[in-house]
Design an enzyme around this catalytic site. Sequence first.
Site, PDB file in Angstrom:
ATOM      1  N   GLY A 141      -4.176  15.340   6.754  1.00 54.81           N
ATOM      2  CA  GLY A 141      -4.264  15.664   5.337  1.00 54.81           C
ATOM      3  C   GLY A 141      -4.722  17.089   5.077  1.00 54.81           C
ATOM      4  O   GLY A 141      -4.673  17.960   5.946  1.00 54.81           O
TER       5      GLY A 141
ATOM      6  N   ILE B  81      -2.258   9.345   2.354  1.00 63.50           N
ATOM      7  CA  ILE B  81      -1.766   8.505   1.247  1.00 63.50           C
ATOM      8  C   ILE B  81      -2.054   9.148  -0.106  1.00 63.50           C
ATOM      9  O   ILE B  81      -1.468   8.779  -1.106  1.00 63.50           O
ATOM     10  CB  ILE B  81      -2.366   7.075   1.294  1.00 63.50           C
ATOM     11  CG1 ILE B  81      -3.882   7.101   1.071  1.00 63.50           C
ATOM     12  CG2 ILE B  81      -1.989   6.358   2.576  1.00 63.50           C
ATOM     13  CD1 ILE B  81      -4.446   5.743   0.684  1.00 63.50           C
ATOM     14  N   ASP B  82      -2.970  10.137  -0.139  1.00 65.94           N
ATOM     15  CA  ASP B  82      -3.382  10.733  -1.418  1.00 65.94           C
ATOM     16  C   ASP B  82      -2.280  11.589  -2.070  1.00 65.94           C
ATOM     17  O   ASP B  82      -2.310  11.829  -3.268  1.00 65.94           O
ATOM     18  CB  ASP B  82      -4.611  11.632  -1.213  1.00 65.94           C
ATOM     19  CG  ASP B  82      -5.800  10.863  -0.676  1.00 65.94           C
ATOM     20  OD1 ASP B  82      -5.800   9.624  -0.789  1.00 65.94           O
ATOM     21  OD2 ASP B  82      -6.723  11.503  -0.135  1.00 65.94           O
TER      22      ASP B  82
ATOM     23  N   ARG C 115      -6.316 -12.395 -18.776  1.00 63.65           N
ATOM     24  CA  ARG C 115      -7.359 -11.420 -18.441  1.00 63.65           C
ATOM     25  C   ARG C 115      -6.761 -10.029 -18.289  1.00 63.65           C
ATOM     26  O   ARG C 115      -5.555  -9.868 -18.132  1.00 63.65           O
ATOM     27  CB  ARG C 115      -8.009 -11.785 -17.099  1.00 63.65           C
ATOM     28  CG  ARG C 115      -9.037 -12.875 -17.221  1.00 63.65           C
ATOM     29  CD  ARG C 115      -9.565 -13.238 -15.856  1.00 63.65           C
ATOM     30  NE  ARG C 115     -10.614 -14.232 -15.958  1.00 63.65           N
ATOM     31  CZ  ARG C 115     -10.962 -15.057 -14.998  1.00 63.65           C
ATOM     32  NH1 ARG C 115     -10.345 -15.019 -13.828  1.00 63.65           N
ATOM     33  NH2 ARG C 115     -11.936 -15.921 -15.174  1.00 63.65           N
TER      34      ARG C 115
ATOM     35  N   GLY D 228       3.872  -1.165 -14.097  1.00 62.50           N
ATOM     36  CA  GLY D 228       3.845  -1.420 -15.542  1.00 62.50           C
ATOM     37  C   GLY D 228       2.451  -1.544 -16.110  1.00 62.50           C
ATOM     38  O   GLY D 228       2.182  -2.412 -16.947  1.00 62.50           O
ATOM     39  N   ALA D 229       1.548  -0.671 -15.673  1.00 59.89           N
ATOM     40  CA  ALA D 229       0.168  -0.739 -16.173  1.00 59.89           C
ATOM     41  C   ALA D 229       0.097  -0.351 -17.650  1.00 59.89           C
ATOM     42  O   ALA D 229       0.877   0.492 -18.117  1.00 59.89           O
ATOM     43  CB  ALA D 229      -0.714   0.192 -15.348  1.00 59.89           C
TER      44      ALA D 229
ATOM     45  N   ARG E  51      -0.033  -7.525 -29.462  1.00 58.92           N
ATOM     46  CA  ARG E  51       1.425  -7.630 -29.300  1.00 58.92           C
ATOM     47  C   ARG E  51       1.818  -8.866 -28.479  1.00 58.92           C
ATOM     48  O   ARG E  51       2.981  -9.068 -28.176  1.00 58.92           O
ATOM     49  CB  ARG E  51       1.973  -6.354 -28.664  1.00 58.92           C
ATOM     50  CG  ARG E  51       2.108  -5.226 -29.693  1.00 58.92           C
ATOM     51  CD  ARG E  51       2.715  -3.980 -29.095  1.00 58.92           C
ATOM     52  NE  ARG E  51       1.763  -3.285 -28.239  1.00 58.92           N
ATOM     53  CZ  ARG E  51       1.978  -2.992 -26.958  1.00 58.92           C
ATOM     54  NH1 ARG E  51       3.093  -3.328 -26.379  1.00 58.92           N
ATOM     55  NH2 ARG E  51       1.056  -2.360 -26.264  1.00 58.92           N
TER      56      ARG E  51
HETATM   57  O1  F6P Z   1      -7.804  10.766   2.218  1.00 60.12           O
HETATM   58  C1  F6P Z   1      -7.517   9.417   2.320  1.00 60.12           C
HETATM   59  C2  F6P Z   1      -8.635   8.579   1.743  1.00 60.12           C
HETATM   60  O2  F6P Z   1      -8.272   7.231   1.894  1.00 60.12           O
HETATM   61  C3  F6P Z   1      -9.011   8.892   0.291  1.00 60.12           C
HETATM   62  O3  F6P Z   1      -8.121   8.323  -0.627  1.00 60.12           O
HETATM   63  C4  F6P Z   1     -10.397   8.329   0.228  1.00 60.12           C
HETATM   64  O4  F6P Z   1     -11.142   8.998  -0.771  1.00 60.12           O
HETATM   65  C5  F6P Z   1     -10.947   8.639   1.585  1.00 60.12           C
HETATM   66  O5  F6P Z   1      -9.829   8.801   2.453  1.00 60.12           O
HETATM   67  C6  F6P Z   1     -11.842   7.577   2.163  1.00 60.12           C
HETATM   68  O6  F6P Z   1     -12.305   8.059   3.375  1.00 60.12           O
HETATM   69  P1  F6P Z   1     -13.051   7.193   4.466  1.00 60.12           P
HETATM   70  O7  F6P Z   1     -12.063   6.222   5.041  1.00 60.12           O
HETATM   71  O8  F6P Z   1     -13.513   8.194   5.468  1.00 60.12           O
HETATM   72  O9  F6P Z   1     -14.147   6.480   3.772  1.00 60.12           O
END
Ligand code: F6P
Length: 323
Positions: free
Chosen positions: A104, A128-129, A164, A187-188, A213
């Site tokens: 990353g 994944i971020d 809910r 669809g949030a 609605r």
């Molecule tokens: O960078 C990926 C990530 O999953 C972030 O989304 C999250 O903030 C962080 O890593 C969590 O890190 P760790 O697994 O070290 O707690």
Amino acid sequence: MTIKTIAVMTSGGDSPGMNACVRAVVRTALSSDLRVKGVKRAYYGLVHGDFVDLGARDVGGILQRGGTILQTARFPDFADPRQQREALRQLNAHDVEGLVIIGGEGSMKGALALHKLGFPVVGIPASIDNDIYGTHVALGVDTALNTIAEAIDKLRDTASSHQRAFIVETMGRQCGYLALMSGIICGAEMTLIPEQEIAAEEVAAAVSDAYVRGKTHAILVVAEGASLAAAALKEKLDEMNTGFSFRVTILGHIQRGGRPSAYDRLLAARFGVAAVETLLAGERGVMVGLQGREIESLELEQVCGHQRRANLEYYRMARMLAK
Ligand code: F6P
């Protein structure tokens, strides 16, 4: 200098597709008659000389597996120039002449530090971020989105049964991409991201409107970096009259695991091949990334000099589609 041996490592938070990418790096290198070493546990292993030889069979049967066989680690100490020099010493001691770093944003900063010390490195964006500048999408994002969609679909079942509202927290550090895309594909009713401040009253109004609605459920996706955290939001919404009662689900690390999707497997293959070919072509200090449909390289200096934020056009789209 002709490179004879390269090393590959996975770094930072693991992401689905890292194994497929290691496999692609190793096999591309072997097909050019290079020797390949794996660095275990990312920058920590690099500094501590934790290298293993990797042959074609060592990366067999891993393509479809989540996690990373090389393991990974958080190692903030690598910002210290003494650690960086130790890494160089270890690379030299193991006859490694080029390094592919799969990871990353923080991992790309480490890669840039090694490049500045004169070592040939190429980065591959994997997180994944989706907060890495220089690639439309990073490795693992697609799988994480599929995992989130599956989880939220299930939450909606129970939400509807009980009338809910669920507040679902997704990962993403300071980038709202994952939450925003999840909001659209699931669809949030509302998505809260770090890039866009919103008051609890406005969220309550949207939820209350959904109730009036006739909706039998409401889904609120909250990015982990949003100014209103999931728990704080629930506390506030509980005090307002929206019609729904609220539950909080923090999806957490399940978003990082699992078999990589078809998209991520293909991306892993393309990134892995491109990284080795980039090194062999003599390009240094770059990250390969997806630009449009093509894999292109961008200087690590550029990658690390920019912060990637979620595109607010998608925020507008998400709000519009939530009606
Ligand atoms: O960078 C990926 C990530 O999953 C972030 O989304 C999250 O903030 C962080 O890593 C969590 O890190 P760790 O697994 O070290 O707690």
